[in-house]
Scaffold this active site. Structure first.
Site, PDB file in Angstrom:
ATOM      1  N   ASP A   1      25.004 -25.648  68.731  1.00  0.00           N
ATOM      2  CA  ASP A   1      24.601 -24.692  69.774  1.00  0.00           C
ATOM      3  C   ASP A   1      24.955 -23.290  69.293  1.00  0.00           C
ATOM      4  O   ASP A   1      25.559 -23.109  68.230  1.00  0.00           O
ATOM      5  CB  ASP A   1      25.295 -25.002  71.107  1.00  0.00           C
ATOM      6  CG  ASP A   1      26.815 -24.923  71.022  1.00  0.00           C
ATOM      7  OD1 ASP A   1      27.461 -24.881  72.068  1.00  0.00           O
ATOM      8  OD2 ASP A   1      27.368 -24.898  69.898  1.00  0.00           O
TER       9      ASP A   1
ATOM     10  N   ASP B   1      27.170 -19.902  69.633  1.00  0.00           N
ATOM     11  CA  ASP B   1      28.493 -19.525  70.133  1.00  0.00           C
ATOM     12  C   ASP B   1      28.321 -18.662  71.384  1.00  0.00           C
ATOM     13  O   ASP B   1      27.209 -18.256  71.742  1.00  0.00           O
ATOM     14  CB  ASP B   1      29.266 -18.787  69.027  1.00  0.00           C
ATOM     15  CG  ASP B   1      30.768 -18.847  69.236  1.00  0.00           C
ATOM     16  OD1 ASP B   1      31.272 -19.927  69.592  1.00  0.00           O
ATOM     17  OD2 ASP B   1      31.438 -17.823  69.042  1.00  0.00           O
TER      18      ASP B   1
END
Length: 290
Positions: free
Chosen positions: A212, A214
């Site tokens: 994903d 940050d």
């Protein structure tokens, strides 16, 4: 003792290699204690490899608790010369999207509580670490990724991996700071491994698997645990394909690596006058220089 010349460390989501054949488990003890788990020895294609689940197969070890020295020393005991480290990471750049793969060539150390050297106790060594990844091994990994044409996966050759302490993730201020430094991904485990692998004269490369973005990213708050776990699962499947292809290429044409002679000019202590107990403890690393 050479049981396997190629080692694999599996990170979050990658706790086993489904395609391994002739599998056996091996408990390994080192002068630095026990590794994260038993090693899984098996054959990929025609090549014997040693697999270790970094956090334990049930993910029971946090990044700060990992027995880094035992893990790398055990790899050395098994005869490993090339080490592929698969790791879940967050992205610090828009273009490095979830499910993408990054093969970094640099690190920034933000850890605080890690012992990242085998040396001390009367023997001093300073490895060179300007190029912390073995370029030749990284090229093999990246070429393997490129050859597979995996759906939804973009390859990023090179980049900087920020290694943070954890286990909490970054604040937005920290995340934006790392972005201002030009970093590509962030994780919690690979830098101590890279330093120790270099001291152990093992060629090391990271396969960074983006789960994903940050927390700097405006869409970060909409990321759910289910999404991250889904990406971890997809990454693990893709990583196994990459590792299988990398092992095939390594076995056919093992590259030269500067890492394989990293200690040649690194040891400053006169080993004739070094403590016998320390020499015995590090005999596996020192024997060709004694």
């Amino acid at each position: 003792m050479t049981i396997a010349k190629i080692g694999i460390i599996g990170g979050s989501g990658l706790y086993k290699m489904e395609s391994l054949e002739d599998v056996e488990e091996l408990e390994v003890e080192t002068p630095f204690g026990s590794p994260s788990d038993a090693f899984i020895l098996g054959t990929l294609g025609k090549t014997r490899v040693a697999f270790l689940a970094r956090h334990g197969r049930n993910h029971t070890l946090s990044p700060s608790e990992l027995p880094f020295r035992a893990n790398i020393y055990a790899m050395k005991q098994l005869g490993v010369e090339y080490l592929i480290s698969a790791s879940a990471v967050g992205s610090l750049k828009e273009e490095a999207k979830p499910l993408d793969m990054v093969v970094p060539d640099q690190f920034i150390d933000r850890t605080k509580n890690r012992i990242s050297t085998f040396f001390g106790e009367g023997i001093v060594a300073h490895i060179t670490f300007g190029e912390p990844i073995c370029k030749n091994l990284a090229s093999v990994v990246a070429d393997a990724i490129a050859s597979l044409n995996l759906p939804d996966v973009n390859l990023h050759r090179g980049g900087t991996y920020v290694c943070m302490e954890g286990p909490a993730f970054s604040t937005k201020a920290e995340s934006n700071l790392y972005r201002s430094w030009g970093a590509t991904v962030i994780g919690m485990t690979n830098l101590p491994e890279a330093k120790l692998a270099r001291e152990a004269e093992i060629a090391y490369a990271t396969l960074a698997l983006v789960t994903d973005y940050d927390c700097w990213h405006p869409d970060h708050d909409s990321v759910t645990v289910e999404m991250v776990i889904g990406n971890l699962h997809k990454n693990a499947i893709n990583a196994q394909k990459v590792i299988q292809e990398t092992v095939k290429r390594l076995s056919e044409n093992p590259p030269a690596s500067d890492a394989h002679s990293a200690l040649k000019y690194a040891i400053l202590t006169n080993l004739d006058k070094a403590p016998a107990a320390t020499k015995e403890k590090l005999e596996l690393l020192l024997k060709k220089y004694l």
